[in-house]
Design a protein around this motif. Structure first.
Motif, PDB file in Angstrom:
ATOM      1  N   ASN A   1       0.831  -1.194   0.000  1.00  0.00           N
ATOM      2  CA  ASN A   1       0.000   0.000   0.000  1.00  0.00           C
ATOM      3  C   ASN A   1       0.865   1.242   0.000  1.00  0.00           C
ATOM      4  N   TYR A   2       0.218   2.380  -0.213  1.00  0.00           N
ATOM      5  CA  TYR A   2       0.901   3.663  -0.273  1.00  0.00           C
ATOM      6  C   TYR A   2      -0.096   4.744   0.084  1.00  0.00           C
ATOM      7  N   GLY A   3       0.345   5.708   0.862  1.00  0.00           N
ATOM      8  CA  GLY A   3      -0.425   6.916   1.133  1.00  0.00           C
ATOM      9  C   GLY A   3       0.481   8.110   0.929  1.00  0.00           C
ATOM     10  N   LYS A   4      -0.079   9.207   0.445  1.00  0.00           N
ATOM     11  CA  LYS A   4       0.733  10.403   0.216  1.00  0.00           C
ATOM     12  C   LYS A   4       1.481  10.749   1.497  1.00  0.00           C
ATOM     13  N   PRO A   5       2.799  10.909   1.399  1.00  0.00           N
ATOM     14  CA  PRO A   5       3.603  11.203   2.591  1.00  0.00           C
ATOM     15  C   PRO A   5       3.183  12.511   3.268  1.00  0.00           C
ATOM     16  N   ASP A   6       3.369  12.539   4.572  1.00  0.00           N
ATOM     17  CA  ASP A   6       3.095  13.731   5.387  1.00  0.00           C
ATOM     18  C   ASP A   6       1.641  14.175   5.315  1.00  0.00           C
ATOM     19  N   THR A   7       0.735  13.211   5.114  1.00  0.00           N
ATOM     20  CA  THR A   7      -0.702  13.490   5.123  1.00  0.00           C
ATOM     21  C   THR A   7      -1.371  12.406   5.955  1.00  0.00           C
ATOM     22  N   LYS A   8      -2.662  12.578   6.170  1.00  0.00           N
ATOM     23  CA  LYS A   8      -3.408  11.525   6.872  1.00  0.00           C
ATOM     24  C   LYS A   8      -3.377  10.214   6.087  1.00  0.00           C
ATOM     25  N   TYR A   9      -3.191  10.287   4.765  1.00  0.00           N
ATOM     26  CA  TYR A   9      -3.158   9.082   3.932  1.00  0.00           C
ATOM     27  C   TYR A   9      -1.869   8.299   4.155  1.00  0.00           C
TER      28      TYR A   9
ATOM     29  N   ARG B   1      -0.299   8.261   7.035  1.00  0.00           N
ATOM     30  CA  ARG B   1      -0.528   7.621   8.338  1.00  0.00           C
ATOM     31  C   ARG B   1      -1.495   6.441   8.195  1.00  0.00           C
ATOM     32  N   MET B   2      -2.493   6.610   7.340  1.00  0.00           N
ATOM     33  CA  MET B   2      -3.451   5.538   7.085  1.00  0.00           C
ATOM     34  C   MET B   2      -2.743   4.317   6.485  1.00  0.00           C
ATOM     35  N   ALA B   3      -1.842   4.547   5.537  1.00  0.00           N
ATOM     36  CA  ALA B   3      -1.103   3.447   4.913  1.00  0.00           C
ATOM     37  C   ALA B   3      -0.281   2.704   5.959  1.00  0.00           C
ATOM     38  N   GLU B   4       0.356   3.445   6.837  1.00  0.00           N
ATOM     39  CA  GLU B   4       1.155   2.817   7.889  1.00  0.00           C
ATOM     40  C   GLU B   4       0.283   1.953   8.798  1.00  0.00           C
TER      41      GLU B   4
END
Length: 166
Positions: A137-145, A147-150
């Motif tokens: 998975n991947y979420g845009k870095p330094d965003t809630k996304y 953190r969501m990916a993590e």
């Protein structure tokens, strides 16, 4: 809010509605097409399930079969489903390990869409008595996304499904 699809969006889609679809038998990310997200102000998931995904084992050349699950939260662009189908079909004669296929698909979609969040999960039919089910998975870095990916990765498969009909 807008209603209806813009004509420019529809004109860019060359595969949707085409009766003369050409199927490529080699890996081809160039077949992917996008259209504008009409609801970029809202977070929502778009999910695709491809139960007939096929690739080739890079060592034996034998076919590997599986279901590919793709879920993403779009930002500005969305992937057109017929082009995604043709793209996934292009793996049919592509030789890569399951883990590589899943990551290649995710990387290509990130490059194409720049989604807020995306996850790709391959659930492959057992061969030799073992199934391999890679997830990334991947979420845009330094965003809630991001953190969501993590969090989703840390909690992924904590409660694996019961044995299904594979």
């Amino acid at each position: 809010m807008t209603t209806g699809r813009k004509k420019e969006d529809l004109d860019r889609l060359t595969l949707l509605g085409s009766q003369g679809t050409a199927y490529t038998f080699t890996y081809d990310p160039g077949v992917l097409e996008t259209f504008d997200n009409k609801h970029p102000y809202r977070d929502y998931f778009v999910k695709f399930n491809c139960p007939e995904f096929t690739s080739l084992c890079p060592m034996t050349g034998q076919p590997d079969f599986g279901t590919m699950y793709i879920s993403y939260i779009p930002d500005v662009k969305m992937v057109e489903s017929k082009s995604l189908k043709l793209y996934l079909f292009s793996f049919r004669n592509h030789g890569d390990f399951h883990e590589d296929c899943v990551n290649i698909i995710m990387n290509d979609l990130i490059g194409l869409l720049a989604p807020r969040y995306i996850e790709v999960w391959g659930k492959f039919t057992p061969r030799g008595g073992i199934s391999i089910d890679p997830y990334c998975n991947y979420g845009k870095p330094d965003t809630k996304y991001g953190r969501m990916a993590e969090q989703r990765l840390l909690q992924h498969d904590l409660y694996p499904e019961k044995v299904d009909n594979r």
